[in-house]
Design an enzyme around this catalytic site. Structure first.
Site, PDB file in Angstrom:
ATOM      1  N   HIS A 258       0.794  -1.235   0.000  1.00 46.93           N
ATOM      2  CA  HIS A 258       0.000   0.000   0.000  1.00 46.93           C
ATOM      3  C   HIS A 258       0.827   1.287   0.000  1.00 46.93           C
ATOM      4  O   HIS A 258       0.273   2.364  -0.051  1.00 46.93           O
ATOM      5  CB  HIS A 258      -0.927   0.021   1.221  1.00 46.93           C
TER       6      HIS A 258
HETATM    7  C1  UD1 Z   1      -1.771   5.549   6.185  1.00 48.37           C
HETATM    8  C2  UD1 Z   1      -0.427   5.983   6.779  1.00 48.37           C
HETATM    9  C3  UD1 Z   1       0.593   4.876   6.569  1.00 48.37           C
HETATM   10  C4  UD1 Z   1       0.076   3.544   7.075  1.00 48.37           C
HETATM   11  C5  UD1 Z   1      -1.277   3.238   6.422  1.00 48.37           C
HETATM   12  C6  UD1 Z   1      -1.865   1.953   6.906  1.00 48.37           C
HETATM   13  C7  UD1 Z   1       0.061   8.408   6.674  1.00 48.37           C
HETATM   14  C8  UD1 Z   1       0.882   9.426   6.003  1.00 48.37           C
HETATM   15  N1  UD1 Z   1       0.090   7.157   6.121  1.00 48.37           N
HETATM   16  O1  UD1 Z   1      -1.598   5.409   4.785  1.00 48.37           O
HETATM   17  O2  UD1 Z   1       1.773   5.199   7.271  1.00 48.37           O
HETATM   18  O3  UD1 Z   1       0.999   2.534   6.753  1.00 48.37           O
HETATM   19  O4  UD1 Z   1      -2.159   4.329   6.763  1.00 48.37           O
HETATM   20  O5  UD1 Z   1      -3.037   1.666   6.217  1.00 48.37           O
HETATM   21  O6  UD1 Z   1      -0.575   8.692   7.658  1.00 48.37           O
HETATM   22  N2  UD1 Z   1      -9.010   4.959   2.279  1.00 48.37           N
HETATM   23  C9  UD1 Z   1     -10.226   4.343   2.277  1.00 48.37           C
HETATM   24  N3  UD1 Z   1     -10.766   3.999   3.491  1.00 48.37           N
HETATM   25  C10 UD1 Z   1     -10.150   4.239   4.659  1.00 48.37           C
HETATM   26  C11 UD1 Z   1      -8.909   4.887   4.649  1.00 48.37           C
HETATM   27  C12 UD1 Z   1      -8.348   5.232   3.453  1.00 48.37           C
HETATM   28  O7  UD1 Z   1     -10.816   4.107   1.237  1.00 48.37           O
HETATM   29  O8  UD1 Z   1     -10.707   3.880   5.737  1.00 48.37           O
HETATM   30  C13 UD1 Z   1      -8.393   5.317   0.970  1.00 48.37           C
HETATM   31  C14 UD1 Z   1      -8.733   6.708   0.520  1.00 48.37           C
HETATM   32  O9  UD1 Z   1      -8.835   6.697  -0.858  1.00 48.37           O
HETATM   33  C15 UD1 Z   1      -7.513   7.505   0.926  1.00 48.37           C
HETATM   34  C16 UD1 Z   1      -6.404   6.478   0.731  1.00 48.37           C
HETATM   35  O10 UD1 Z   1      -6.992   5.230   1.086  1.00 48.37           O
HETATM   36  O11 UD1 Z   1      -7.340   8.639   0.172  1.00 48.37           O
HETATM   37  C17 UD1 Z   1      -5.191   6.726   1.572  1.00 48.37           C
HETATM   38  O12 UD1 Z   1      -5.550   6.849   2.949  1.00 48.37           O
HETATM   39  P1  UD1 Z   1      -4.592   7.700   3.947  1.00 48.37           P
HETATM   40  O13 UD1 Z   1      -5.129   7.636   5.322  1.00 48.37           O
HETATM   41  O14 UD1 Z   1      -4.348   9.047   3.362  1.00 48.37           O
HETATM   42  O15 UD1 Z   1      -3.222   6.950   3.844  1.00 48.37           O
HETATM   43  P2  UD1 Z   1      -2.843   5.385   3.813  1.00 48.37           P
HETATM   44  O16 UD1 Z   1      -2.340   5.050   2.462  1.00 48.37           O
HETATM   45  O17 UD1 Z   1      -3.942   4.539   4.371  1.00 48.37           O
END
Ligand code: UD1
Length: 364
Positions: free
Chosen positions: A207
Site C-alpha cells: 500500500h
Molecule cells: C496511512 C499511513 C501509513 C500507514 C497506512 C496503513 C500516513 C501518512 N500514512 O496510509 O503510514 O501505513 O495508513 O493503512 O498517515 N481509504 C479508504 N478507506 C479508509 C482509509 C483510506 O478508502 O478507511 C483510501 C482513501 O482513498 C484515501 C487512501 O486510502 O485517500 C489513503 O488513505 P490515507 O489515510 O491518506 O493513507 P494510507 O495510504 O492509508
C-alpha cells in the site's frame, strides 16, 4: 489523579494502543483515560473491525477527518483536536507510530504545553520521500517522552541530539497484542473460508505510495508476483488505495493471486502466521513476522526496522523484479529458514513499561 489522553487514527495504530489502554484500565480508578479517534481511517474493514477484534472501548471523541491531501488531513486533525485538548487538559497525550494523525496531535499538544509521549519513537528509514519519515522525525523532535522499541531507535535519537533522559526503551508494544491474541486467532475460520492449507500459500500486502501510485513501479512488482504465483498461491488482502490504483492502471491480477478485502486483526493474524512466506511493504508486518519466525520479504528499498533484518526473518529486497523473484524462490526451495531471534523486550510486557514510565514522570 493522572489523566492520559490516547490518540488513534489509522489501522496500524489500533494494535499499538490496545495493550496500553488495557494497562491503564488495570490501574483504574487511580488513573483515568480518554480515547480520541481522528477518523483518518474510517472504512469498516480499516477501523471498526479492529475495535471489535481488540476489544477497544468506543472512542470518547471521533474527529471524523477522513481522507485528503497530507496538508488537509494534518490540518483537519489539528483544528478538530485543539478544543478537545483544551477541554480535557490531560497530564499526558500519548501518540503511536508515524501516521499523519500522530504528528498532527503532537503539534497541537506541545503548543498547548501538554506533555506528549511518543510510542514507537526513534525508527528511521533515512528516506525523506516517505511521509512517515517526516512524521517520525518531527514528532520525536518535539514530544517530551520518547518510548522506543529497540536499541537502534535509541541510537538514532541520540544521534539527532535528543537528551538521553527523554528516551526510554520499552520494547515493542505491537508484539504485546500479537502474543495476547494468538490463541484467540487460532479460532479464526479464515483458512477454511479461503480453502487454504498451512504452509502452502504466501501472503501479500502492498500500500505504500512509492510502490502503488506509479504505474510502471506497480507493473514491475506485479510481474515478479506473477512468477512467484506460479510456484505458490498468493493471498492479497488489498488496501483501498491499492485497489483503486489497480483499477486506474488497468492492471490484471496474475494467475495464482487472489485479491480479497482487508481482513480484521484476528483473521489476518491467523492467515499470515500460517503462511510459507510473507511479501509486504508494511512496517508492522516486518516486526510481527520476526516475532513468530515467518519468512518476510520487504518490497521496499529500505526499512526503519533494521533489527528485523539483523536478528529476525526479514529481508529487504526492494522493487527490482529479479531480486524479488530470486529471494522468494530461495525461501520456497529452502526447507529451513536461517536461525533467527526475537529481539529483547519484545516480550508482551511493553505496555506495562510504558504506563510505568508515564506515571513516574507525572507531576503529583
Ligand atoms: C496511512 C499511513 C501509513 C500507514 C497506512 C496503513 C500516513 C501518512 N500514512 O496510509 O503510514 O501505513 O495508513 O493503512 O498517515 N481509504 C479508504 N478507506 C479508509 C482509509 C483510506 O478508502 O478507511 C483510501 C482513501 O482513498 C484515501 C487512501 O486510502 O485517500 C489513503 O488513505 P490515507 O489515510 O491518506 O493513507 P494510507 O495510504 O492509508
Amino acid at each position: 489523579m493522572p489523566k492520559i489522553l490516547n490518540i488513534v487514527g489509522a489501522r496500524p495504530n489500533f494494535m499499538k494502543m490496545a495493550p496500553l489502554i488495557a494497562a491503564i484500565q488495570r490501574r483504574s480508578p487511580h488513573v483515568t483515560q480518554v480515547l480520541v479517534h481522528t477518523g483518518q481511517h474510517y472504512d469498516e474493514t480499516m477501523s471498526e473491525a479492529f475495535f471489535q477484534d481488540l476489544n477497544l472501548p468506543r472512542p470518547d471523541y471521533n474527529l471524523g477527518v477522513g481522507s485528503g491531501s497530507h496538508a488537509e488531513q494534518t490540518a483537519s486533525v489539528m483544528l478538530a483536536f485543539e478544543p478537545i485538548l483544551l477541554a480535557q487538559r490531560p497530564d499526558w497525550v500519548v501518540v503511536v507510530g508515524d501516521v499523519n494523525s500522530t504528528l498532527a496531535a503532537t503539534l497541537v499538544a506541545v503548543k498547548l504545553g501538554v506533555s506528549v509521549a511518543h510510542v514507537e519513537a526513534g525508527l528511521r528509514s533515512f528516506d525523506r520521500t516517505m511521509p512517515e519519515e517526516i512524521n517520525r522525525v518531527l514528532t520525536d523532535q518535539i514530544a517530551d517522552l520518547l518510548l522506543t522499541p529497540s536499541p537502534d531507535a535509541d541510537a538514532n535519537l541520540l544521534h539527532e541530539g535528543i537528551r538521553p533522559d527523554r528516551i526510554v526503551c520499552v520494547g515493542n508494544v505491537m508484539i504485546d497484542t500479537l502474543y495476547h491474541r494468538l490463541e484467540q486467532a487460532e479460532q479464526s475460520r479464515v483458512l477454511n473460508t479461503l480453502d487454504l492449507t498451512p504452509d502452502e500459500f504466501a501472503v501479500l500486502t502492498l500500500h505504500r505510495p512509492a510502490n502503488v501510485d506509479d504505474a510502471e513501479t506497480l507493473r514491475g512488482i506485479f510481474s515478479a508476483l506473477a512468477e512467484i504465483a506460479r510456484e505458490i498461491p498468493i493471498i492479497f488482502p488489498a488496501h483501498p488505495r491499492t485497489r483503486t490504483r489497480l483499477q486506474e492502471f488497468g492492471l490484471e491480477l496474475p494467475q495464482g493471486m487472489r485479491m480479497i478485502e482487508p481482513l480484521g486483526y484476528l483473521d489476518f493474524l491467523r492467515l499470515w502466521s500460517q503462511a510459507r512466506l510473507v511479501l509486504t511493504d508494511s512496517g508492522g508486518l516486518q516486526e510481527e513476522t520476526t516475532a513468530l519466525g515467518i519468512p518476510c520479504l520487504t518490497l521496499r528499498e529500505n526499512t526503519e526496522r533494521p533489527i528485523t533484518v539483523t536478528q529476525g526473518t526479514n529481508k529487504v529486497v526492494g522493487r527490482n523484479p529479479v531480486r524479488i523473484i530470486n529471494a522468494a524462490l530461495e525461501i520456497l526451495r529452502d526447507a529451513r529458514f536461517r536461525q533467527t531471534r526475537v529481539p529483547d523486550l519484545w516480550d508482551g510486557q511493553a505496555a506495562e513499561r510504558i504506563i510505568e514510565a508515564l506515571l513516574e514522570r507525572t507531576r503529583p
